[in-house]
Design a protein around this motif. Sequence first.
Motif, short mmCIF file in Angstrom:
data_model
loop_
_atom_site.label_atom_id
_atom_site.label_comp_id
_atom_site.label_asym_id
_atom_site.label_seq_id
_atom_site.Cartn_x
_atom_site.Cartn_y
_atom_site.Cartn_z
N CYS A 267 34.71 37.95 46.45
CA CYS A 267 34.78 38.71 45.19
C CYS A 267 36.21 38.67 44.70
O CYS A 267 37.14 38.37 45.45
CB CYS A 267 34.32 40.15 45.39
SG CYS A 267 35.37 41.14 46.48
N ASP A 268 36.38 38.96 43.43
CA ASP A 268 37.70 39.09 42.83
C ASP A 268 37.77 40.50 42.26
O ASP A 268 37.22 40.78 41.19
CB ASP A 268 37.90 38.04 41.73
CG ASP A 268 39.27 38.13 41.08
OD1 ASP A 268 40.15 38.81 41.64
OD2 ASP A 268 39.44 37.53 40.00
N VAL A 269 38.39 41.41 42.99
CA VAL A 269 38.38 42.82 42.64
C VAL A 269 38.93 43.02 41.23
O VAL A 269 40.02 42.58 40.90
CB VAL A 269 39.20 43.64 43.66
CG1 VAL A 269 39.26 45.11 43.24
CG2 VAL A 269 38.60 43.53 45.05
N ALA A 270 38.13 43.69 40.38
CA ALA A 270 38.50 43.98 38.99
C ALA A 270 38.85 42.72 38.20
O ALA A 270 39.62 42.76 37.24
CB ALA A 270 39.68 44.96 38.94
N GLY A 271 38.27 41.60 38.60
CA GLY A 271 38.56 40.33 37.93
C GLY A 271 37.31 39.56 37.62
O GLY A 271 36.32 40.10 37.13
N ARG A 272 37.32 38.26 37.95
CA ARG A 272 36.21 37.38 37.63
C ARG A 272 34.99 37.69 38.50
O ARG A 272 35.13 38.06 39.65
CB ARG A 272 36.64 35.93 37.82
CG ARG A 272 37.79 35.51 36.93
CD ARG A 272 38.37 34.17 37.38
NE ARG A 272 39.44 33.71 36.50
CZ ARG A 272 40.72 34.10 36.60
NH1 ARG A 272 41.07 34.96 37.55
NH2 ARG A 272 41.63 33.64 35.77
N PRO A 273 33.80 37.47 37.97
CA PRO A 273 32.58 37.73 38.75
C PRO A 273 32.33 36.62 39.78
O PRO A 273 32.90 35.53 39.69
CB PRO A 273 31.48 37.74 37.69
CG PRO A 273 32.00 36.84 36.61
CD PRO A 273 33.48 37.06 36.59
N GLY A 274 31.46 36.91 40.75
CA GLY A 274 31.02 35.90 41.69
C GLY A 274 31.98 35.66 42.84
O GLY A 274 32.86 36.48 43.14
N GLU A 275 31.82 34.49 43.48
CA GLU A 275 32.55 34.15 44.70
C GLU A 275 33.43 32.93 44.47
O GLU A 275 33.50 32.38 43.39
CB GLU A 275 31.56 33.86 45.84
CG GLU A 275 30.59 34.98 46.14
CD GLU A 275 29.63 34.61 47.25
OE1 GLU A 275 29.15 35.52 47.93
OE2 GLU A 275 29.34 33.39 47.44
N ASN A 276 34.13 32.53 45.56
CA ASN A 276 34.84 31.24 45.63
C ASN A 276 35.96 31.10 44.59
O ASN A 276 36.03 30.12 43.86
CB ASN A 276 33.84 30.09 45.48
CG ASN A 276 32.86 30.04 46.64
OD1 ASN A 276 33.26 29.94 47.80
ND2 ASN A 276 31.58 30.14 46.33
N HIS A 277 36.84 32.10 44.59
CA HIS A 277 37.98 32.08 43.68
C HIS A 277 39.21 31.53 44.40
O HIS A 277 39.55 31.96 45.50
CB HIS A 277 38.29 33.50 43.18
CG HIS A 277 37.10 34.18 42.57
ND1 HIS A 277 36.67 33.92 41.28
CD2 HIS A 277 36.24 35.11 43.07
CE1 HIS A 277 35.61 34.65 41.01
NE2 HIS A 277 35.32 35.39 42.08
N LEU A 278 39.89 30.59 43.77
CA LEU A 278 41.11 30.00 44.34
C LEU A 278 42.22 30.07 43.31
O LEU A 278 42.04 29.68 42.16
CB LEU A 278 40.84 28.55 44.76
CG LEU A 278 41.96 27.82 45.51
CD1 LEU A 278 41.36 26.73 46.43
CD2 LEU A 278 42.99 27.17 44.58
N PHE A 279 43.38 30.56 43.74
CA PHE A 279 44.57 30.62 42.90
C PHE A 279 45.66 29.76 43.54
O PHE A 279 45.93 29.90 44.75
CB PHE A 279 45.06 32.07 42.76
CG PHE A 279 44.04 32.99 42.17
CD1 PHE A 279 44.01 33.24 40.81
CD2 PHE A 279 43.09 33.60 42.98
CE1 PHE A 279 43.06 34.10 40.26
CE2 PHE A 279 42.14 34.46 42.44
CZ PHE A 279 42.12 34.70 41.07
N LEU A 280 46.26 28.89 42.77
CA LEU A 280 47.31 28.01 43.27
C LEU A 280 48.56 28.22 42.41
O LEU A 280 48.50 28.13 41.18
CB LEU A 280 46.87 26.55 43.22
CG LEU A 280 47.78 25.53 43.90
CD1 LEU A 280 46.97 24.30 44.33
CD2 LEU A 280 48.93 25.06 43.00
#
Length: 339
Positions: A267-280
Motif C-alpha cells: 500500500c501507499d499510505v495516503a497516496g496511490r491506490p493498490g500495491e507494488n509502488h516503487l520510488f527511485l
Amino acid sequence: MAQPTIRFSVIGLNHPHIYGQVNLLLRAGAEFVVFYAKEPELIAQFAPNYPQARQAQSMEAILEDPSIHLIISAAIPCERAPLGIRVMRYGKDFMSDKPGFTTLEQLKEARKVQAETGRIYSICFSERFENRATVKAGELVKAGAIGKVVQTVGLGPHRIRLTERPDWFFRRQQYGGIITDIASHQFDQFLFFTNSTEAEVVASHTANYKYPQYPELEDFGEVLVRGNCGSGYIRVDWYTPNGLNTWGDGRLTILGTEGYIELRKYCDVAGRPGENHLFLVDHKEIRYLDCNAVDLPYGRDLLNDILHRTETAMSQHHCFLASELALQAQLQAQRLGNL
C-alpha cells in the motif's frame, strides 16, 4: 520441442501461503497431482480450489511415487525441515514456505543431506519472489540504477488477527520466534540486494510488548546485520492497526552510492491506490514506477532448475545463509522488557 512437465505435490496445509505456492507453480506450467494433510478442516478448504489434484491417504504414498518431481509444503514451521530432509532422501526436490527451518540443528542436517543428494531445497520468500515491485527493484539494481548498494532497511509489519490463529502460532518451539519467521524475508532481501555471500548478525532484539496473555509470542523484533558487501537493518512486528486496508505496510529501502529505491509493497499510505509502488531517486530526478505488470520469474526459474539441475531461481548457498542469519539472530536476541 516442449519441455517435460514437472509434476508436484503438496504435503502440509497449515499456513495459507500454500495457495500462493501452488498458484505460482501452476502459472509456470507445472502439473499439480496429489496432496496430503492430516487436518480434515484444512483439506475441506483446500481441495475445492484444485480439483485436478487427488488426495493421498498417506505421506509415504507421495514420497514413494517416482512420477513426482517436487514436493511443496506449508506445514507447521517446525515440521518443514524434517519433511524437506525426507523429501531429498527420496530423490525429490522441495519447496518450503518460510521459515524453512526453526533450529540451527535442522539447518545443519538439511545442508548435509542436500550436499549428499544434490536435490533442491528452496524456500518461497514471497516478499521478494511474489512481489512485483521487489522484482523490478532487482532489475534496476542489477542495471546500476543507484550505483553500488551499501545498505538495506527492511520493514515487515503484520496484522496479528488473534482469533484466526491456530494454537501453534503461540508456541515458540513450533513457530520459531518472530525473527526466525517473519524476518527471514528481510534477510533474503538483504543478501540479494547487497550481493553479500557472507554475513554476521551484529545485534538483535525481541519483545512481547502487547500480548502478555501469550508469553511465548514475540510481537516485535529488530536486527542489525553486516555482510561482505553491505549492511542491513530489519524491523518486524505484529502491530498493523485495523485502520490500514491491508495486512501490513511492508517497505524496503535500498541505499546505493548514486541514489536510492524505496518500495511500498502492499500500500501507499495516503497516496496511490493498490500495491507494488516503487520510488527511485538518483542524480537526475525522482521517479515513480507502477510495477503491477512486472513479470514474476521465480516459479518458471525453479522448474527450469529442476529440469536442468541449475540454480537460477536462487542459489542453495543463498537459501541456507538467509535462514542461518535469521536463526542466529533469533538465538542471540536480547529480550526487551515491557514498556
